[in-house]
Design a protein around this motif. Sequence first.
Motif, PDB file in Angstrom:
ATOM      1  N   GLU A   1     110.321 -59.912  10.489  1.00  0.00           N
ATOM      2  CA  GLU A   1     109.522 -60.778  11.348  1.00  0.00           C
ATOM      3  C   GLU A   1     111.221 -61.415  11.947  1.00  0.00           C
ATOM      4  OE1 GLU A   1     106.553 -63.445   9.500  1.00  0.00           O
ATOM      5  OE2 GLU A   1     108.213 -64.713   8.864  1.00  0.00           O
ATOM      6  N   LEU A   2     112.264 -60.917  12.187  1.00  0.00           N
ATOM      7  CA  LEU A   2     113.493 -61.177  12.569  1.00  0.00           C
ATOM      8  C   LEU A   2     113.779 -61.825  13.570  1.00  0.00           C
ATOM      9  CD1 LEU A   2     115.880 -58.801  10.184  1.00  0.00           C
ATOM     10  CD2 LEU A   2     115.187 -61.219   9.717  1.00  0.00           C
ATOM     11  N   PRO A   3     113.910 -63.041  14.183  1.00  0.00           N
ATOM     12  CA  PRO A   3     114.057 -63.608  15.999  1.00  0.00           C
ATOM     13  C   PRO A   3     114.678 -62.732  16.891  1.00  0.00           C
ATOM     14  CG  PRO A   3     115.416 -65.207  14.073  1.00  0.00           C
ATOM     15  CD  PRO A   3     114.255 -64.074  13.131  1.00  0.00           C
ATOM     16  N   LYS A   4     114.677 -62.612  17.725  1.00  0.00           N
ATOM     17  CA  LYS A   4     115.582 -63.118  18.925  1.00  0.00           C
ATOM     18  C   LYS A   4     116.445 -63.921  19.170  1.00  0.00           C
ATOM     19  CE  LYS A   4     112.519 -59.541  21.465  1.00  0.00           C
ATOM     20  NZ  LYS A   4     111.684 -59.582  22.924  1.00  0.00           N
ATOM     21  N   SER A   5     116.152 -65.381  18.732  1.00  0.00           N
ATOM     22  CA  SER A   5     117.029 -66.070  18.759  1.00  0.00           C
ATOM     23  C   SER A   5     116.558 -67.872  18.656  1.00  0.00           C
ATOM     24  CB  SER A   5     117.187 -66.495  20.150  1.00  0.00           C
ATOM     25  OG  SER A   5     115.997 -67.009  20.473  1.00  0.00           O
ATOM     26  N   VAL A   6     117.603 -67.860  17.409  1.00  0.00           N
ATOM     27  CA  VAL A   6     117.439 -69.388  16.765  1.00  0.00           C
ATOM     28  C   VAL A   6     117.615 -70.357  17.382  1.00  0.00           C
ATOM     29  CG1 VAL A   6     117.251 -69.965  14.826  1.00  0.00           C
ATOM     30  CG2 VAL A   6     117.718 -67.938  14.560  1.00  0.00           C
TER      31      VAL A   6
ATOM     32  N   SER B   1     131.405 -67.803   9.494  1.00  0.00           N
ATOM     33  CA  SER B   1     129.825 -67.973  11.026  1.00  0.00           C
ATOM     34  C   SER B   1     130.205 -66.876  11.160  1.00  0.00           C
ATOM     35  CB  SER B   1     131.417 -68.836  11.814  1.00  0.00           C
ATOM     36  OG  SER B   1     132.820 -68.728  12.384  1.00  0.00           O
ATOM     37  N   MET B   2     129.168 -67.240  12.517  1.00  0.00           N
ATOM     38  CA  MET B   2     128.665 -65.758  12.890  1.00  0.00           C
ATOM     39  C   MET B   2     128.051 -65.933  14.505  1.00  0.00           C
ATOM     40  SD  MET B   2     125.596 -64.729  10.727  1.00  0.00           S
ATOM     41  CE  MET B   2     124.632 -63.400  11.842  1.00  0.00           C
ATOM     42  N   ILE B   3     127.987 -65.463  15.309  1.00  0.00           N
ATOM     43  CA  ILE B   3     126.834 -65.691  16.817  1.00  0.00           C
ATOM     44  C   ILE B   3     125.548 -65.538  16.222  1.00  0.00           C
ATOM     45  CG2 ILE B   3     126.653 -65.288  19.160  1.00  0.00           C
ATOM     46  CD1 ILE B   3     130.070 -66.008  18.711  1.00  0.00           C
TER      47      ILE B   3
ATOM     48  N   ALA C   1     116.658 -70.023   8.318  1.00  0.00           N
ATOM     49  CA  ALA C   1     116.753 -69.207   7.380  1.00  0.00           C
ATOM     50  C   ALA C   1     117.078 -67.439   7.506  1.00  0.00           C
ATOM     51  CB  ALA C   1     116.550 -68.574   5.219  1.00  0.00           C
ATOM     52  N   ILE C   2     117.091 -66.561   7.937  1.00  0.00           N
ATOM     53  CA  ILE C   2     116.838 -65.339   7.518  1.00  0.00           C
ATOM     54  C   ILE C   2     117.185 -64.138   6.470  1.00  0.00           C
ATOM     55  CG2 ILE C   2     116.978 -65.119   9.728  1.00  0.00           C
ATOM     56  CD1 ILE C   2     119.508 -63.754  10.168  1.00  0.00           C
ATOM     57  N   ILE C   3     116.099 -63.682   6.581  1.00  0.00           N
ATOM     58  CA  ILE C   3     116.797 -62.576   5.785  1.00  0.00           C
ATOM     59  C   ILE C   3     116.038 -61.292   5.579  1.00  0.00           C
ATOM     60  CG2 ILE C   3     114.977 -62.043   3.119  1.00  0.00           C
ATOM     61  CD1 ILE C   3     113.408 -64.425   2.960  1.00  0.00           C
ATOM     62  N   LEU C   4     117.150 -60.279   5.464  1.00  0.00           N
ATOM     63  CA  LEU C   4     118.180 -58.552   5.266  1.00  0.00           C
ATOM     64  C   LEU C   4     117.792 -58.187   4.314  1.00  0.00           C
ATOM     65  CD1 LEU C   4     121.091 -59.543   7.559  1.00  0.00           C
ATOM     66  CD2 LEU C   4     118.856 -59.234   8.772  1.00  0.00           C
TER      67      LEU C   4
END
Length: 120
Positions: free
Chosen positions: A28-33, A117-119, A39-42
């Motif tokens: 269920e990864l988002p298009k934007s935060v 850092s990441m975008i 937190a995102i789980i990959l």
Amino acid sequence: MGMEAIGTGLKTRIATISDIAHVWAPNELPKSVNHFPAAIILPGETAYDETMGALQRFVFRVIILLSNQDQPTVLSRMMDYVDPSGGDSVRAAVDGDPTLGATCDTARVIRNLGVGSMIY
């Protein structure tokens, strides 16, 4: 005990960290935060047939996202998440139920890959 169920179980455990506004499982990864911290789980590496009993090993990456702030403030906030214990600790959240709601035999946090850092 598949990867999707384990990822969802991991999401449930990370969501016990009260400071994190939202957690996304691998399916269920988002298009934007827009709400931080988040937190995102990959999904990561998968190893099959680890033992004679056909044990699989799934690796996940939990990425904690913070809003753009000055670096000393961000680094200070990250320390709570990487600490092995405490209310905001990712490791302590997973250790609170190492079966991730009966989705796996055992889950462990084995390393922190550092802060960057990441975008997204």
